[in-house]
Design a protein around this motif. Structure first.
Motif, PDB file in Angstrom:
ATOM      1  N   LEU A 299       1.248  -1.218  -0.062  1.00  0.00           N
ATOM      2  CA  LEU A 299      -0.485  -0.014   0.409  1.00  0.00           C
ATOM      3  C   LEU A 299       0.887   1.262  -0.010  1.00  0.00           C
ATOM      4  CD1 LEU A 299      -2.381   1.840   0.208  1.00  0.00           C
ATOM      5  CD2 LEU A 299      -2.506   1.238   2.658  1.00  0.00           C
ATOM      6  N   ILE A 300       0.492   2.277  -0.948  1.00  0.00           N
ATOM      7  CA  ILE A 300       1.240   3.456  -1.238  1.00  0.00           C
ATOM      8  C   ILE A 300       0.527   4.635  -1.030  1.00  0.00           C
ATOM      9  CG2 ILE A 300       3.016   4.577  -2.685  1.00  0.00           C
ATOM     10  CD1 ILE A 300       3.642   2.016  -4.056  1.00  0.00           C
ATOM     11  N   ILE A 301       1.408   5.496   0.312  1.00  0.00           N
ATOM     12  CA  ILE A 301      -0.177   6.567   0.647  1.00  0.00           C
ATOM     13  C   ILE A 301       1.239   7.930   0.691  1.00  0.00           C
ATOM     14  CG2 ILE A 301      -0.195   5.506   2.779  1.00  0.00           C
ATOM     15  CD1 ILE A 301      -3.222   7.012   2.194  1.00  0.00           C
ATOM     16  N   ASP A 302       0.864   8.924   0.053  1.00  0.00           N
ATOM     17  CA  ASP A 302       1.578   9.959   0.165  1.00  0.00           C
ATOM     18  C   ASP A 302       0.864  10.785   1.987  1.00  0.00           C
ATOM     19  OD1 ASP A 302       3.180  10.044  -1.832  1.00  0.00           O
ATOM     20  OD2 ASP A 302       2.268  11.569  -2.585  1.00  0.00           O
ATOM     21  N   ILE A 303       1.390  11.271   2.752  1.00  0.00           N
ATOM     22  CA  ILE A 303       0.762  11.488   3.842  1.00  0.00           C
ATOM     23  C   ILE A 303       1.533  12.598   4.095  1.00  0.00           C
ATOM     24  CG2 ILE A 303      -0.312   9.234   4.760  1.00  0.00           C
ATOM     25  CD1 ILE A 303       3.066  10.637   6.892  1.00  0.00           C
ATOM     26  N   PHE A 326      -2.573  -2.209  10.494  1.00  0.00           N
ATOM     27  CA  PHE A 326      -1.258  -2.010  10.595  1.00  0.00           C
ATOM     28  C   PHE A 326      -0.796  -0.172  10.757  1.00  0.00           C
ATOM     29  CE2 PHE A 326       2.957  -0.057   9.142  1.00  0.00           C
ATOM     30  CZ  PHE A 326       3.775  -1.853   8.765  1.00  0.00           C
ATOM     31  N   LYS A 327      -0.018   0.044  12.027  1.00  0.00           N
ATOM     32  CA  LYS A 327      -0.093   1.220  12.720  1.00  0.00           C
ATOM     33  C   LYS A 327       0.952   1.726  12.765  1.00  0.00           C
ATOM     34  CE  LYS A 327      -2.854   0.433  17.082  1.00  0.00           C
ATOM     35  NZ  LYS A 327      -2.701   1.288  18.101  1.00  0.00           N
ATOM     36  N   VAL A 328       1.449   3.265  12.300  1.00  0.00           N
ATOM     37  CA  VAL A 328       2.387   4.034  11.482  1.00  0.00           C
ATOM     38  C   VAL A 328       2.774   5.323  12.679  1.00  0.00           C
ATOM     39  CG1 VAL A 328       3.794   4.982   9.684  1.00  0.00           C
ATOM     40  CG2 VAL A 328       2.316   3.095   9.446  1.00  0.00           C
ATOM     41  N   LEU A 338       4.609   6.624   2.331  1.00  0.00           N
ATOM     42  CA  LEU A 338       4.687   5.393   3.116  1.00  0.00           C
ATOM     43  C   LEU A 338       4.434   4.436   1.928  1.00  0.00           C
ATOM     44  CD1 LEU A 338       2.741   6.445   5.672  1.00  0.00           C
ATOM     45  CD2 LEU A 338       5.315   6.622   6.272  1.00  0.00           C
ATOM     46  N   ARG A 339       5.596   3.084   2.171  1.00  0.00           N
ATOM     47  CA  ARG A 339       5.264   2.041   1.435  1.00  0.00           C
ATOM     48  C   ARG A 339       4.814   0.706   2.259  1.00  0.00           C
ATOM     49  NH1 ARG A 339       9.295  -1.302  -1.221  1.00  0.00           N
ATOM     50  NH2 ARG A 339       8.267  -2.108  -3.338  1.00  0.00           N
ATOM     51  N   LEU A 340       3.622   0.522   2.153  1.00  0.00           N
ATOM     52  CA  LEU A 340       3.510   0.030   3.246  1.00  0.00           C
ATOM     53  C   LEU A 340       3.377  -2.298   3.149  1.00  0.00           C
ATOM     54  CD1 LEU A 340       1.432   1.681   5.331  1.00  0.00           C
ATOM     55  CD2 LEU A 340       3.816   1.666   5.928  1.00  0.00           C
ATOM     56  N   LYS A 341       4.030  -3.503   3.439  1.00  0.00           N
ATOM     57  CA  LYS A 341       3.623  -4.971   2.783  1.00  0.00           C
ATOM     58  C   LYS A 341       2.738  -4.910   2.953  1.00  0.00           C
ATOM     59  CE  LYS A 341       7.621  -6.805   3.149  1.00  0.00           C
ATOM     60  NZ  LYS A 341       8.438  -8.128   2.765  1.00  0.00           N
ATOM     61  N   MET A 342       2.004  -5.700   2.412  1.00  0.00           N
ATOM     62  CA  MET A 342      -0.103  -6.071   2.579  1.00  0.00           C
ATOM     63  C   MET A 342       0.449  -6.935   3.805  1.00  0.00           C
ATOM     64  SD  MET A 342      -1.862  -5.348  -0.668  1.00  0.00           S
ATOM     65  CE  MET A 342      -2.395  -3.797  -1.052  1.00  0.00           C
ATOM     66  N   SER A 343       1.795  -7.967   3.414  1.00  0.00           N
ATOM     67  CA  SER A 343       1.878  -8.936   4.508  1.00  0.00           C
ATOM     68  C   SER A 343       2.090  -8.914   6.342  1.00  0.00           C
ATOM     69  CB  SER A 343       2.072 -10.071   3.743  1.00  0.00           C
ATOM     70  OG  SER A 343       4.111  -9.674   3.568  1.00  0.00           O
TER      71      SER A 343
END
Length: 397
Positions: A299-303, A326-328, A338-343
């Motif tokens: 999951l890629i998202i600009d924050i 998933f917490k960040v 952010l580049r968050l691995k789905m697993s």
């Protein structure tokens, strides 16, 4: 008998005199009218677009002709071949309006050309006007056919203003074989050696435009939403209505709050409500990928969390089994990606629950943005802006 004939002749003489007077009077009125209005004179033609210019403009842009004697102008012709349609009722002695014409089939062209104005008396005025070439654009949806590229395959590209095409690039490298089919379509042969999403670029004499082009059987980047109408159609037909919030929060979609000043979204929690959760989401969507491998899915998202230090962001993937979380913790400042691995997402809203397998990318129906404040322990206020939500996955077909 002689008297009657004299009277008859006299009456005809009177009628003839009246006709002559009417004819002379009418001619004088026409002459006076032409003398009153005078010949048309053009001082300049001002475009009324976003960037007003004198004696130049883009196709279909509204322009104002300024000068004198323009009230009776009945005809405007570009380049001696293109007749302009305009509303003569809006003419005044010092101004008239029309939209810059452009019809390829009738011979329209870009560049400087002669514009002729003719009034109802046949008087003519001429001036020079430059029709400027717009930058190329690509279709928002269905830009490429097929929508995933393969080495050696012909790709069709759709958009507009494909004039004077100078180059077609894949990842900055020129494509040798391309063909401009029409101002709205071109084709090219996709090159060898590409294994992940590439960047397609079209270069014309007026500028360039780029867009990601996924690879068949490779790593693919899929835009879910940029909050400006691009992404998955089932969301973005009406993105403002399709996005919603839940729990205790303030949520908005607005122009100027996204990355690079674009349209984006923002969620804020200020502990004024009664619910122990805060979130925002979009309406459910159909599958956007054939990938089932969460280890090679992100999951890629600009924050941007400026103004809300200490915020703990939560991101949720909803599939056909559960909600995976998933917490960040918010770190740094300004916009970041952010580049968050789905697993790494945990089962049933629990990031630590890794015993139930992984989320299945091919069955994800929604992405949710939340703020962590369990038991009222969250920082008050907490919040962040977000934009450009994407998946990056490995597709094998």
């Amino acid at each position: 008998m002689k008297n009657k004939k004299s009277i008859y002749t006299y009456n005809w003489f009177l009628i003839l005199c009246l006709l002559v007077i009417v004819f002379i009077s009418s001619s004088c009125e026409d002459d006076n009218k032409e003398d009153t209005y005078g010949n048309p004179v053009v001082s300049n033609i001002l475009s009324l677009g976003d960037d007003p210019t004198i004696n130049s403009g883009f196709p279909d842009e509204l322009v104002r002709v300024e000068g004198s004697g323009l009230s009776n102008v009945q005809e405007i012709v570009f380049d001696d071949i293109i007749n302009v349609g305009f509303n003569t009722a809006l003419n005044s002695d010092v101004a008239l309006f029309f939209n810059v014409p452009f019809d390829v089939e009738k011979g329209s062209r870009f560049g400087k050309q002669n514009v002729t104005l003719k009034n109802q008396f046949g008087a003519i005025a001429s001036t020079e006007f430059e029709i400027k070439q717009p930058e190329p654009i690509l279709s928002v949806q269905d830009t490429f056919s097929p929508d995933k590229a393969e080495a050696g395959a012909e790709i069709r590209v759709f958009g507009d203003w494909f004039f004077n095409v100078e180059d077609v690039l894949i990842d900055g490298e020129s494509v040798i074989d391309f063909n401009v089919v029409s101002p709205q379509e071109l084709t090219f042969i996709f090159p060898e050696g590409k294994i992940e999403t590439t960047e397609f670029t079209l270069v014309t004499a007026a500028g360039s435009v780029s867009k990601d082009l996924p690879i068949l059987g490779g790593i693919v980047e899929i835009l879910i939403s940029d909050f400006e109408g691009n992404g998955i159609p089932s969301i973005n037909d009406d993105y403002a209505a399709d996005w919603f919030s839940y729990g205790d929060n303030m949520f908005r979609i607005a122009n100027g709050i996204g990355a690079d000043g674009s349209t984006g979204a923002e969620i804020i929690w200020d502990d004024t409500g009664a619910d122990p959760f805060t979130g925002s989401s979009h309406q459910s969507i159909a599958s956007v990928t054939t990938s089932t491998d969460a280890e090679n899915a992100f999951l890629i998202i600009d924050i941007n969390g400026d103004g809300f230090p200490g915020t703990v962001m939560e991101f949720v993937l909803e599939d056909d089994r559960s909600n995976w979380l998933f917490k960040v913790p918010l770190e740094g400042s300004g916009w970041q990606t952010l580049r968050l691995k789905m697993s790494d997402f945990g089962f049933s809203f629990d990031p630590s629950n890794q015993s139930n397998g992984d989320v299945n990318p091919s069955t994800i129906v929604a992405v949710k943005m939340q703020i962590s404040h369990e038991g009222g322990a969250g920082v008050v206020p907490s919040g962040y802006k977000y934009d450009n939500i994407k998946f990056e996955v490995l597709e094998l077909e």
